[in-house]
Design a protein around this motif. Structure first.
Motif, PDB file in Angstrom:
ATOM      1  N   TYR A 229       1.823   2.741  10.477  1.00 61.58           N
ATOM      2  CA  TYR A 229       2.427   1.891   9.514  1.00 61.58           C
ATOM      3  C   TYR A 229       3.815   1.293  10.088  1.00 61.58           C
ATOM      4  O   TYR A 229       4.734   2.212  10.487  1.00 61.58           O
ATOM      5  N   ARG A 230       3.843   0.116  10.058  1.00 58.26           N
ATOM      6  CA  ARG A 230       5.272  -0.467  10.779  1.00 58.26           C
ATOM      7  C   ARG A 230       6.063  -1.230   9.475  1.00 58.26           C
ATOM      8  O   ARG A 230       5.181  -2.060   8.824  1.00 58.26           O
ATOM      9  N   TYR A 231       7.055  -1.088   9.385  1.00 58.76           N
ATOM     10  CA  TYR A 231       7.902  -1.969   8.297  1.00 58.76           C
ATOM     11  C   TYR A 231       9.347  -2.428   8.868  1.00 58.76           C
ATOM     12  O   TYR A 231      10.008  -1.682   9.599  1.00 58.76           O
TER      13      TYR A 231
ATOM     14  N   SER B 212      -6.334   2.678   5.344  1.00 57.54           N
ATOM     15  CA  SER B 212      -4.649   2.553   5.563  1.00 57.54           C
ATOM     16  C   SER B 212      -4.356   1.279   4.930  1.00 57.54           C
ATOM     17  O   SER B 212      -3.412   1.382   4.131  1.00 57.54           O
TER      18      SER B 212
ATOM     19  N   LEU C  76      -2.017   1.121   1.388  1.00 57.05           N
ATOM     20  CA  LEU C  76      -0.835   0.331   1.297  1.00 57.05           C
ATOM     21  C   LEU C  76      -0.788  -0.607   0.003  1.00 57.05           C
ATOM     22  O   LEU C  76       0.039  -0.793  -0.668  1.00 57.05           O
TER      23      LEU C  76
ATOM     24  N   HIS D 189       5.340  -5.820   6.707  1.00 56.22           N
ATOM     25  CA  HIS D 189       4.117  -4.503   6.764  1.00 56.22           C
ATOM     26  C   HIS D 189       2.942  -4.562   7.573  1.00 56.22           C
ATOM     27  O   HIS D 189       2.053  -5.464   7.144  1.00 56.22           O
TER      28      HIS D 189
ATOM     29  N   ILE E  84      -0.181  -2.562   9.903  1.00 51.72           N
ATOM     30  CA  ILE E  84      -1.219  -1.631   9.967  1.00 51.72           C
ATOM     31  C   ILE E  84      -1.601  -1.941  11.506  1.00 51.72           C
ATOM     32  O   ILE E  84      -2.159  -2.967  11.707  1.00 51.72           O
TER      33      ILE E  84
ATOM     34  N   ALA F 144       5.908   3.236   3.182  1.00 56.28           N
ATOM     35  CA  ALA F 144       5.787   4.608   3.893  1.00 56.28           C
ATOM     36  C   ALA F 144       5.078   5.666   3.035  1.00 56.28           C
ATOM     37  O   ALA F 144       4.292   6.343   3.275  1.00 56.28           O
TER      38      ALA F 144
ATOM     39  N   THR G  57      -8.088   2.354   9.896  1.00 56.82           N
ATOM     40  CA  THR G  57      -7.289   1.022   9.796  1.00 56.82           C
ATOM     41  C   THR G  57      -7.648   0.495   8.151  1.00 56.82           C
ATOM     42  O   THR G  57      -6.713   0.178   7.543  1.00 56.82           O
TER      43      THR G  57
ATOM     44  N   PHE H 292       1.431   6.735   2.419  1.00 53.77           N
ATOM     45  CA  PHE H 292       0.757   7.706   3.537  1.00 53.77           C
ATOM     46  C   PHE H 292       1.441   9.307   3.545  1.00 53.77           C
ATOM     47  O   PHE H 292       1.258   9.958   4.322  1.00 53.77           O
TER      48      PHE H 292
ATOM     49  N   THR I 244      -0.478   6.952   9.896  1.00 48.45           N
ATOM     50  CA  THR I 244      -0.869   7.007   8.542  1.00 48.45           C
ATOM     51  C   THR I 244      -1.537   8.262   8.322  1.00 48.45           C
ATOM     52  O   THR I 244      -2.033   8.636   7.183  1.00 48.45           O
TER      53      THR I 244
END
Length: 378
Positions: free
Chosen positions: A234-236, A319, A323, A8, A10, A300, A316, A303, A196
């Motif tokens: 946001y990356r997953y 965010s 999360l 996860h 940011i 996700a 950030t 957001f 986000t």
């Protein structure tokens, strides 16, 4: 018991156009009723592949130029220079079920391990005489090339196609339309990165001056515009370690080596789109890794309601806070109480009692391997 490793992140990017659509504009998506910046999973997977320090020869190559590669390898490594070199290569590839077009390229992109390519070169050298075109013979059709291949060549050619223990092939999978038996389901799934917060496209109007322009000529040699945006993403991503070991033919140590490299590559990977124009080399502000046993949890929806910056606050920090709060809610319902977190946090917004804080990216990668080793040995 199921075992998953989740990433996860940011990550805030300065003005950029990292991943373009067919019009040249930054990709986007509607999420939660608001327009969001987006970077596709394919874009980030390629950036991860190119960044990862996977050991040689456990790397894959995606190409249509297999004939060209094998030609060069046979000439340089084995000293083969016969006039029918390409014909021999085509016969061997046809025996494995791989077809070539008239221009010598494969019909679609192949994702092959380096060991598979090396194996084809060695096979052609081993059966050099058997693959030769008869004196005065005409170039074989694709159908004839496959039919003319010796039976043992065909059998060995198919055994070569086993993934070659290529870590990126094992992680991201592959599909070969003509050889479904050698397809590999991905051990790693990567989500599209989304902002986000809501975004609007912006335009950079630019001009270029002709250095050799005369005094009586217009000063501007070119006029244009480039679309861009700036967003906190946001990356997953999630990895099934057991599937990774299976794709690597049971090699647990290689899987752990690959995961150690993957942790660092996921964090360091930055798409290359329009970087000469924007130079948006901005690493993540937060990297969280969690070991789960129940089921993967993409966060996700933390957001779905866009994050807003208030009172001069950076995007950030809220965010990361959103999360953490959403993960707490979701894990209480869908988790099994055995989740283990480790994180790097430059925002100071992640709860200090939620996981083990790491001091460097290398330490985070070490933590992941230490957590997974005993579970993969069971």
């Amino acid at each position: 018991m199921s075992l998953f490793v989740e990433f996860h992140l940011i990550q805030n990017f300065a003005p950029s156009n990292l991943n373009r659509d067919d019009t040249g504009a930054p990709k986007d998506a509607v999420f939660g009723g608001y327009r969001r910046a987006r970077v596709s999973s394919q874009c980030f997977k390629r950036a991860i592949r190119l960044t990862a320090d996977f050991p040689l020869p456990n790397q894959g190559i995606r190409t249509k130029k297999l004939l060209e590669m094998l030609r060069g390898q046979l000439q340089q490594q084995y000293g083969r220079t016969a006039e029918d070199l390409d014909s021999r290569i085509e016969t061997a590839l046809s025996a494995a079920g791989l077809k070539l077009k008239e221009d010598g390229k494969t019909e679609y992109l192949l994702f092959l391990g380096q060991q598979e390519i090396d194996g084809f070169a060695a096979l052609i050298d081993l059966h050099w005489e058997a693959l030769a075109t008869p004196a005065g013979g005409e170039k074989k059709s694709k159908k004839d090339a496959k039919a003319s291949a010796p039976a043992d060549v065909a059998q060995q050619a198919k055994t070569i196609m086993n993934g070659g223990k290529a870590l990126d092939v094992a992680l991201f999978g592959r599909m070969l339309a003509d050889l479904p038996a050698v397809n590999q389901d991905a051990a790693c799934q990567v989500a599209h990165a989304i902002s986000t917060h809501r975004v609007e496209r912006e335009f950079d109007y630019f001009t270029a001056v002709d250095d050799m322009g005369a005094a009586d000529e217009p000063g501007v040699g070119m006029i244009g515009q480039v679309e861009f945006n700036s967003a906190t993403f946001y990356r997953y991503a999630v990895v099934d370690p057991a599937k990774l070991v299976a794709n690597l033919q049971g090699d647990r140590e290689l899987a752990l080596t690959g995961l150690h490299a993957l942790v660092q590559a996921v964090a360091r990977a930055i798409p290359s789109g329009k970087q000469n124009t924007f130079a948006a080399h901005n690493p993540p502000s937060f990297i969280g890794v969690v070991i789960r046993h129940a089921s993967p949890l993409n966060l996700a929806n933390a957001f779905e309601k866009p994050v807003y910056a208030r009172n001069g606050e950076a995007l950030t920090s809220p965010s990361v806070a959103a999360l953490a709060a959403y993960e707490q809610q979701l894990a209480a319902v869908y988790g099994n109480g055995q989740d283990r977190w480790a994180y790097l946090d430059l925002t100071q917004a992640w709860p200090q009692d939620k996981g083990e804080r790491q001091t460097s990216l290398a330490a985070l990668a070490d933590w992941v391997v230490a957590q997974l080793r005993p579970e993969l040995e069971q």
